[in-house]
Design a protein around this motif. Structure first.
Motif, PDB file in Angstrom:
ATOM      1  N   LYS A   1      -1.740   6.421  -4.267  1.00 48.59           N
ATOM      2  CA  LYS A   1      -2.993   7.022  -4.722  1.00 48.59           C
ATOM      3  C   LYS A   1      -3.720   7.697  -3.569  1.00 48.59           C
ATOM      4  O   LYS A   1      -4.291   8.780  -3.717  1.00 48.59           O
TER       5      LYS A   1
ATOM      6  N   GLU B   1       1.944  -0.650  -2.610  1.00 53.25           N
ATOM      7  CA  GLU B   1       2.610   0.644  -2.744  1.00 53.25           C
ATOM      8  C   GLU B   1       1.774   1.605  -3.597  1.00 53.25           C
ATOM      9  O   GLU B   1       1.707   2.801  -3.328  1.00 53.25           O
ATOM     10  N   ASP B   2       1.137   1.070  -4.660  1.00 54.36           N
ATOM     11  CA  ASP B   2       0.317   1.904  -5.535  1.00 54.36           C
ATOM     12  C   ASP B   2      -0.908   2.431  -4.806  1.00 54.36           C
ATOM     13  O   ASP B   2      -1.297   3.588  -4.968  1.00 54.36           O
TER      14      ASP B   2
ATOM     15  N   SER C   1      -4.443  -3.893  -7.185  1.00 49.77           N
ATOM     16  CA  SER C   1      -3.261  -3.033  -7.231  1.00 49.77           C
ATOM     17  C   SER C   1      -2.244  -3.463  -6.183  1.00 49.77           C
ATOM     18  O   SER C   1      -2.573  -4.116  -5.183  1.00 49.77           O
TER      19      SER C   1
END
Length: 157
Positions: free
Chosen positions: A19, A14-15, A11
């Protein structure tokens, strides 16, 4: 200038951060969602109970037919289908043929493989009605007479 964007394994940074932020604040997010939706957010997440058969009326379509004897009759429908129907239930028993327009006249076409029908009539019926195949209807010989002739030849009188 050309920018090359390639997909990396895993990923994006930023993701992952987003999360983690959502998981850390899950309780607050759930509380706000319940407040806005009037409690239906958590109610929608709750496990659903399977319906119980107690008190339900179960209707089986196939087994509810009456067992009375069929009363067959020849009927010519508005769209020109010549069929055998049961007068007691109104159900179609057999498709005999069609009335088709040729040269301004209605012509009876028997449902046979020779006439390119997908589901032809039985050989016994085809033999009894063979001379009616291709017969023209007119002012002296109409639909009522055709239905009566077919009924007589098939023993429905």
């Amino acid at each position: 200038m050309v920018e090359i964007i390639s997909k990396r394994d895993g990923s994006r940074r930023e993701d992952v951060a987003m999360k983690r932020l959502i998981e850390q604040n899950r309780a607050t997010i759930t509380r706000l969602a319940d407040h806005i939706s009037g409690g239906s957010y958590s109610a929608g997440k709750a496990p659903k109970h399977k319906p119980q058969a107690k008190g339900l009326i179960i209707h089986s379509v196939g087994s509810a037919r009456p067992t009375t004897d069929a009363s067959p009759r020849i009927r010519i429908s508005l769209n020109g289908r010549v069929i055998v129907v049961d007068e007691n239930s109104g159900r179609q028993l057999h498709h005999i043929g069609d009335l088709r327009g040729r040269d301004g006249n209605d012509v009876f076409v028997l449902a046979t493989k020779a006439n390119q029908y997908f589901s032809p009539v039985d050989e016994d019926i085809a033999a009894a009605l063979a001379d009616l195949d291709g017969g023209r209807l007119g002012p002296d010989y109409g639909e009522e007479q055709l239905a009566a002739d077919i009924g007589n030849r098939l023993g429905m009188t």
